[in-house]
Design an enzyme around this catalytic site. Structure first.
Site, short mmCIF file in Angstrom:
data_model
loop_
_atom_site.label_atom_id
_atom_site.label_comp_id
_atom_site.label_asym_id
_atom_site.label_seq_id
_atom_site.Cartn_x
_atom_site.Cartn_y
_atom_site.Cartn_z
N GLU A 205 50.71 52.58 -8.09
CA GLU A 205 50.40 52.63 -6.66
C GLU A 205 50.62 51.27 -6.00
O GLU A 205 49.97 50.30 -6.38
CB GLU A 205 48.95 53.06 -6.45
CG GLU A 205 48.55 53.11 -4.98
CD GLU A 205 47.09 53.47 -4.77
OE1 GLU A 205 46.73 53.85 -3.64
OE2 GLU A 205 46.30 53.35 -5.73
N GLU B 262 40.81 59.48 0.24
CA GLU B 262 40.30 58.20 -0.27
C GLU B 262 39.94 57.32 0.93
O GLU B 262 40.63 56.38 1.27
CB GLU B 262 41.34 57.51 -1.15
CG GLU B 262 40.75 56.33 -1.91
CD GLU B 262 41.78 55.51 -2.66
OE1 GLU B 262 41.44 54.97 -3.73
OE2 GLU B 262 42.93 55.41 -2.19
#
Length: 253
Positions: free
Chosen positions: A138, A235
């Site tokens: 990520e 998130e």
């Protein structure tokens, strides 16, 4: 569209098994977490079985947080620690039925860091593959994660293509991508074959995805149009006093 509650930010006042139960009660379709290692895997597995929610992903440990570490896998002098963190994460994922492990790169730069990261990712993919576990990388933005090795989707895509492992995928976090690169929906469409998970939060405050500089009504429409069927990771950090759930889907901008 289905959504996954990221328990690294949501219901953090509760033990992880209770946070899983809260996510079910709030209407989420799945859960994901950051670093669950203080909770016995059996307790997490039991809560997942009780609720019927899948655990989509978890992270490798950051290392010595007090010393400023934010991942180990791109640190050339810490190959053994990085592999131990990967082994731990994969073992936890196997016991809980978690589908993906996000391998955290850490604060590093330069060719030696890239070589270390590639080597460690190869190890992770080989260890995870027989268990059907996806390895995620990520890109993180340089405000929240200054000095982090991986900061753009192009950088991540180059690594994925170079290494060539089928179970190595990109975690496409719209929050980080918008801050670092912009052009979120076109970028997502181009990179979709490499994407293993999508996450969302408002920009720039990382709140619920119903305000800020990204129009998530449009983003969600595009994700759906592209044929993405897996749960999208919520998130985000809820505002103080804000009920946690998917009510933001119904709130107009």
């Amino acid at each position: 569209m289905r959504f996954s509650a990221n328990l690294g930010f949501l219901w953090t006042d509760r033990a992880l098994p209770d946070a899983i139960r809260a996510a079910k009660a709030a209407g989420f379709d799945a859960v994901e977490c950051h670093w669950p290692y203080d909770t016995p895997a059996a307790a997490v597995r039991d809560a997942l079985q009780e609720t019927g929610l899948p655990m989509l992903g978890l992270n490798t440990r950051r290392g010595d947080v007090q010393a400023g570490e934010n991942g180990l896998s791109a640190l050339p002098e810490h190959e053994s620690r990085a592999r131990n963190a990967i082994d731990e994460a994969i073992a936890y994922a196997i016991e809980t039925g978690t589908g993906a492990v996000h391998v955290m790169a850490g604060k590093a730069a330069g060719p030696r860091a890239r070589e270390a990261f590639c080597k460690t990712l190869g190890y992770a993919c080989r260890q995870a593959g027989p268990h059907g576990i996806t390895i995620l990388i990520e890109p993180l933005n340089h405000y929240d994660a200054p000095g982090y090795f991986l900061s753009t989707t192009d950088q991540a895509a180059a690594l994925i293509h170079e290494l060539g492992f089928e179970n190595l995928k990109l975690m496409f976090d719209c929050y980080h991508v918008q801050i670092m690169e912009g052009d979120v929906t076109r970028r997502l469409a181009r990179l979709l074959p490499l994407v293993g998970h999508i996450q969302v939060a408002s920009v720039p405050d990382r709140g619920a995805p119903d305000h800020g500089e990204l129009n998530y009504q449009f983003v969600f429409h595009e994700i759906d149009r592209l044929g993405w069927v897996k749960p999208v990771g919520a998130e985000y950090r809820p505002a103080e006093g804000e009920p946690v759930g998917t009510g933001w889907l119904l709130r107009p901008r």
